[in-house]
Design a protein around this motif. Structure first.
Motif, PDB file in Angstrom:
ATOM      1  N   THR A  37     -14.492  15.176 -36.739  1.00 23.72           N
ATOM      2  CA  THR A  37     -14.897  16.545 -36.436  1.00 23.72           C
ATOM      3  C   THR A  37     -16.109  16.591 -35.513  1.00 23.72           C
ATOM      4  OG1 THR A  37     -16.250  16.617 -38.442  1.00 23.72           O
ATOM      5  CG2 THR A  37     -13.979  17.401 -38.621  1.00 23.72           C
ATOM      6  N   ASP A  38     -16.677  15.443 -35.171  1.00 20.06           N
ATOM      7  CA  ASP A  38     -17.819  15.409 -34.262  1.00 20.06           C
ATOM      8  C   ASP A  38     -17.406  15.873 -32.867  1.00 20.06           C
ATOM      9  OD1 ASP A  38     -19.251  14.403 -36.343  1.00 20.06           O
ATOM     10  OD2 ASP A  38     -19.480  12.380 -35.530  1.00 20.06           O
ATOM     11  N   ASN A  39     -18.380  16.301 -32.089  1.00 23.75           N
ATOM     12  CA  ASN A  39     -18.128  16.642 -30.694  1.00 23.75           C
ATOM     13  C   ASN A  39     -18.017  15.365 -29.868  1.00 23.75           C
ATOM     14  OD1 ASN A  39     -18.231  19.455 -31.053  1.00 23.75           O
ATOM     15  ND2 ASN A  39     -20.460  19.457 -30.928  1.00 23.75           N
ATOM     16  N   VAL A  40     -16.872  15.169 -29.258  1.00 25.31           N
ATOM     17  CA  VAL A  40     -16.649  14.035 -28.374  1.00 25.31           C
ATOM     18  C   VAL A  40     -16.042  14.560 -27.074  1.00 25.31           C
ATOM     19  CG1 VAL A  40     -16.351  12.398 -30.263  1.00 25.31           C
ATOM     20  CG2 VAL A  40     -14.355  13.562 -29.329  1.00 25.31           C
ATOM     21  N   SER A  41     -15.938  13.693 -26.074  1.00 24.53           N
ATOM     22  CA  SER A  41     -15.402  14.090 -24.781  1.00 24.53           C
ATOM     23  C   SER A  41     -14.098  13.364 -24.500  1.00 24.53           C
ATOM     24  CB  SER A  41     -16.399  13.777 -23.654  1.00 24.53           C
ATOM     25  OG  SER A  41     -17.550  14.577 -23.755  1.00 24.53           O
ATOM     26  N   LEU A  42     -13.230  14.020 -23.761  1.00 26.19           N
ATOM     27  CA  LEU A  42     -11.942  13.420 -23.448  1.00 26.19           C
ATOM     28  C   LEU A  42     -12.101  12.131 -22.663  1.00 26.19           C
ATOM     29  CD1 LEU A  42      -8.938  14.045 -23.890  1.00 26.19           C
ATOM     30  CD2 LEU A  42      -8.924  15.190 -21.659  1.00 26.19           C
ATOM     31  N   PHE A  43     -13.097  12.091 -21.763  1.00 21.92           N
ATOM     32  CA  PHE A  43     -13.248  10.869 -20.980  1.00 21.92           C
ATOM     33  C   PHE A  43     -13.827   9.708 -21.787  1.00 21.92           C
ATOM     34  CE2 PHE A  43     -17.498  11.877 -21.032  1.00 21.92           C
ATOM     35  CZ  PHE A  43     -18.272  11.796 -19.881  1.00 21.92           C
ATOM     36  N   GLY A  80     -11.781   6.507 -21.887  1.00 17.93           N
ATOM     37  CA  GLY A  80     -11.879   5.466 -20.864  1.00 17.93           C
ATOM     38  C   GLY A  80     -12.473   4.184 -21.415  1.00 17.93           C
ATOM     39  N   PRO A  81     -13.748   4.195 -21.862  1.00 12.36           N
ATOM     40  CA  PRO A  81     -14.317   2.981 -22.443  1.00 12.36           C
ATOM     41  C   PRO A  81     -13.647   2.557 -23.749  1.00 12.36           C
ATOM     42  CG  PRO A  81     -15.814   4.838 -22.704  1.00 12.36           C
ATOM     43  CD  PRO A  81     -14.729   5.290 -21.780  1.00 12.36           C
ATOM     44  N   THR A  82     -13.084   3.513 -24.475  1.00 12.62           N
ATOM     45  CA  THR A  82     -12.384   3.157 -25.717  1.00 12.62           C
ATOM     46  C   THR A  82     -11.184   2.266 -25.429  1.00 12.62           C
ATOM     47  OG1 THR A  82     -13.035   5.288 -26.679  1.00 12.62           O
ATOM     48  CG2 THR A  82     -11.260   4.086 -27.770  1.00 12.62           C
ATOM     49  N   ILE A  83     -10.378   2.648 -24.444  1.00 15.44           N
ATOM     50  CA  ILE A  83      -9.196   1.859 -24.081  1.00 15.44           C
ATOM     51  C   ILE A  83      -9.610   0.502 -23.524  1.00 15.44           C
ATOM     52  CG2 ILE A  83      -7.230   1.758 -22.488  1.00 15.44           C
ATOM     53  CD1 ILE A  83      -7.003   4.816 -22.840  1.00 15.44           C
ATOM     54  N   LEU A  84     -10.684   0.462 -22.743  1.00 14.22           N
ATOM     55  CA  LEU A  84     -11.170  -0.824 -22.235  1.00 14.22           C
ATOM     56  C   LEU A  84     -11.614  -1.721 -23.382  1.00 14.22           C
ATOM     57  CD1 LEU A  84     -13.205   0.255 -19.069  1.00 14.22           C
ATOM     58  CD2 LEU A  84     -10.913  -0.736 -19.165  1.00 14.22           C
ATOM     59  N   ASP A  85     -12.280  -1.139 -24.384  1.00 16.60           N
ATOM     60  CA  ASP A  85     -12.682  -1.919 -25.559  1.00 16.60           C
ATOM     61  C   ASP A  85     -11.463  -2.469 -26.287  1.00 16.60           C
ATOM     62  OD1 ASP A  85     -15.417  -1.795 -25.318  1.00 16.60           O
ATOM     63  OD2 ASP A  85     -15.653  -0.032 -26.590  1.00 16.60           O
ATOM     64  N   TRP A  86     -10.452  -1.647 -26.482  1.00 19.29           N
ATOM     65  CA  TRP A  86      -9.230  -2.117 -27.129  1.00 19.29           C
ATOM     66  C   TRP A  86      -8.602  -3.270 -26.361  1.00 19.29           C
ATOM     67  CZ3 TRP A  86      -7.405   3.577 -27.893  1.00 19.29           C
ATOM     68  CH2 TRP A  86      -7.818   4.038 -29.150  1.00 19.29           C
ATOM     69  N   VAL A  97     -16.772  -2.829 -20.283  1.00 22.37           N
ATOM     70  CA  VAL A  97     -16.936  -1.452 -19.824  1.00 22.37           C
ATOM     71  C   VAL A  97     -17.971  -1.426 -18.703  1.00 22.37           C
ATOM     72  CG1 VAL A  97     -17.597   0.884 -20.475  1.00 22.37           C
ATOM     73  CG2 VAL A  97     -16.344  -0.551 -22.099  1.00 22.37           C
ATOM     74  N   PRO A  98     -17.635  -0.874 -17.529  1.00 21.79           N
ATOM     75  CA  PRO A  98     -18.610  -0.819 -16.430  1.00 21.79           C
ATOM     76  C   PRO A  98     -19.857  -0.033 -16.818  1.00 21.79           C
ATOM     77  CG  PRO A  98     -16.399  -0.285 -15.642  1.00 21.79           C
ATOM     78  CD  PRO A  98     -16.325  -0.310 -17.138  1.00 21.79           C
ATOM     79  N   GLY A  99     -20.984  -0.459 -16.302  1.00 23.63           N
ATOM     80  CA  GLY A  99     -22.239   0.198 -16.630  1.00 23.63           C
ATOM     81  C   GLY A  99     -22.342   1.609 -16.099  1.00 23.63           C
ATOM     82  N   GLU A 130     -20.237   6.996 -17.885  1.00 24.71           N
ATOM     83  CA  GLU A 130     -21.100   7.857 -18.688  1.00 24.71           C
ATOM     84  C   GLU A 130     -20.559   8.067 -20.099  1.00 24.71           C
ATOM     85  OE1 GLU A 130     -22.628  11.402 -16.451  1.00 24.71           O
ATOM     86  OE2 GLU A 130     -21.056  10.790 -15.075  1.00 24.71           O
ATOM     87  N   ALA A 131     -19.272   7.847 -20.280  1.00 20.66           N
ATOM     88  CA  ALA A 131     -18.633   8.125 -21.555  1.00 20.66           C
ATOM     89  C   ALA A 131     -19.061   7.124 -22.624  1.00 20.66           C
ATOM     90  CB  ALA A 131     -17.113   8.100 -21.380  1.00 20.66           C
ATOM     91  N   SER A 132     -18.772   7.456 -23.869  1.00 20.00           N
ATOM     92  CA  SER A 132     -19.089   6.593 -25.005  1.00 20.00           C
ATOM     93  C   SER A 132     -17.801   6.179 -25.705  1.00 20.00           C
ATOM     94  CB  SER A 132     -19.995   7.325 -26.002  1.00 20.00           C
ATOM     95  OG  SER A 132     -21.196   7.744 -25.388  1.00 20.00           O
ATOM     96  N   SER A 133     -17.697   4.913 -26.032  1.00 18.98           N
ATOM     97  CA  SER A 133     -16.500   4.431 -26.718  1.00 18.98           C
ATOM     98  C   SER A 133     -16.362   5.081 -28.093  1.00 18.98           C
ATOM     99  CB  SER A 133     -16.558   2.913 -26.861  1.00 18.98           C
ATOM    100  OG  SER A 133     -15.451   2.442 -27.612  1.00 18.98           O
ATOM    101  N   LEU A 134     -15.141   5.392 -28.456  1.00 17.23           N
ATOM    102  CA  LEU A 134     -14.856   5.995 -29.756  1.00 17.23           C
ATOM    103  C   LEU A 134     -14.554   4.952 -30.831  1.00 17.23           C
ATOM    104  CD1 LEU A 134     -12.534   8.893 -28.522  1.00 17.23           C
ATOM    105  CD2 LEU A 134     -14.966   9.030 -29.077  1.00 17.23           C
ATOM    106  N   ILE A 135     -14.646   3.678 -30.485  1.00 11.42           N
ATOM    107  CA  ILE A 135     -14.332   2.610 -31.425  1.00 11.42           C
ATOM    108  C   ILE A 135     -15.069   2.751 -32.761  1.00 11.42           C
ATOM    109  CG2 ILE A 135     -14.553   0.121 -31.823  1.00 11.42           C
ATOM    110  CD1 ILE A 135     -12.208   0.792 -30.069  1.00 11.42           C
ATOM    111  N   PRO A 136     -16.369   3.132 -32.770  1.00 12.93           N
ATOM    112  CA  PRO A 136     -17.059   3.248 -34.065  1.00 12.93           C
ATOM    113  C   PRO A 136     -16.399   4.217 -35.036  1.00 12.93           C
ATOM    114  CG  PRO A 136     -18.663   3.195 -32.290  1.00 12.93           C
ATOM    115  CD  PRO A 136     -17.315   3.308 -31.640  1.00 12.93           C
ATOM    116  N   TYR A 137     -15.671   5.211 -34.528  1.00 16.72           N
ATOM    117  CA  TYR A 137     -15.025   6.172 -35.426  1.00 16.72           C
ATOM    118  C   TYR A 137     -13.856   5.561 -36.192  1.00 16.72           C
ATOM    119  CZ  TYR A 137     -17.712  10.026 -33.479  1.00 16.72           C
ATOM    120  OH  TYR A 137     -18.738  10.870 -33.118  1.00 16.72           O
ATOM    121  N   PHE A 138     -13.390   4.395 -35.759  1.00 15.98           N
ATOM    122  CA  PHE A 138     -12.267   3.756 -36.438  1.00 15.98           C
ATOM    123  C   PHE A 138     -12.720   2.639 -37.371  1.00 15.98           C
ATOM    124  CE2 PHE A 138     -10.685   4.987 -32.107  1.00 15.98           C
ATOM    125  CZ  PHE A 138     -10.081   6.146 -32.522  1.00 15.98           C
TER     126      PHE A 138
END
Length: 204
Positions: free
Chosen positions: A51-57, A60-66, A71-73, A76-84
């Motif tokens: 339910t947290d506010n996250v962004s669609l982009f 990008g880093p989430t898929i790269l982490d998977w 992830v390129p420096g 600006e986006a943040s990986s969603l991996i911690p939510y899993f």
């Protein structure tokens, strides 16, 4: 294949379907910007709801982490991996969205939204008016608090947050432009070893 595949089902925007007199997008109301996303696959906890506010982009880093890709420096986006995972994911204070230079967008050249907790502000680059909503008290976004004296400090602060975000974004995303230039240069450079049947294209 499904044992080694993560499925993401989402959309780039919602449609108003008559809300606030709009038929599709081209606005910053919740029916347009609050886009659902479903994720399923190995390592994804079943039934978990974020339910947290996250962004669609952030995908990008989430898929790269998977995929195990760095992830390129400049992202600006943040990986969603911690939510899993098992530990609580670090939330963010605010999220932003923008829309500009669209042939079907009328009334403004650019609009920017910032959502912070229960408060949402929409800024129009070419107008003194804007929109400010308290989503807890007014989930249908029918009461614009932009000119309300008691919310003036919140309005001014959120406009300043947009300015800070744009400045930080311009600085960080310079790396993306540099990466594009390097990529274009590499496409125009001859390969070290020409392989049989190799096809190369470039532009100048």
């Amino acid at each position: 294949m499904l044992d080694d595949t993560i499925i993401v089902f989402t959309s780039d925007h919602g449609d108003a379907l008559g809300d606030h007199g709009h038929s599709q997008k081209w606005n910053m109301y919740q029916s347009t910007v609050r886009v659902p996303a479903l994720v399923a696959g190995p390592g994804i906890p079943a039934g978990r709801r974020v339910t947290d506010n996250v962004s669609l982009f952030d995908f990008g880093p989430t898929i790269l982490d998977w995929a195990g890709v760095q992830v390129p420096g400049w992202m600006e986006a943040s990986s969603l991996i911690p939510y899993f995972g098992k530990e609580p994911a670090p939330g963010r204070n605010r999220v932003f969205a923008e829309h500009s230079n669209d042939a079907l967008l009328s009334g403004t050249r650019m609009m920017t939204m910032v959502l912070e907790g229960r408060m949402k502000l929409v800024h129009f680059v070419d107008a003194d008016e804007g929109m400010l909503f308290d989503l807890d008290a007014d989930p249908r976004e029918q009461v614009n608090l932009w000119d309300a004296p008691e919310h003036r400090a919140t309005r001014d602060r959120l406009i300043h947050e947009i300015l800070l975000w744009r400045s930080d974004s311009a600085l960080k995303s310079q790396g993306f432009i540099e990466a594009c230039v390097r990529g274009a240069q590499s496409m125009m450079s001859p390969p070290l070893h020409m392989a049989r049947g190799q096809h190369r294209e470039g532009s100048r």
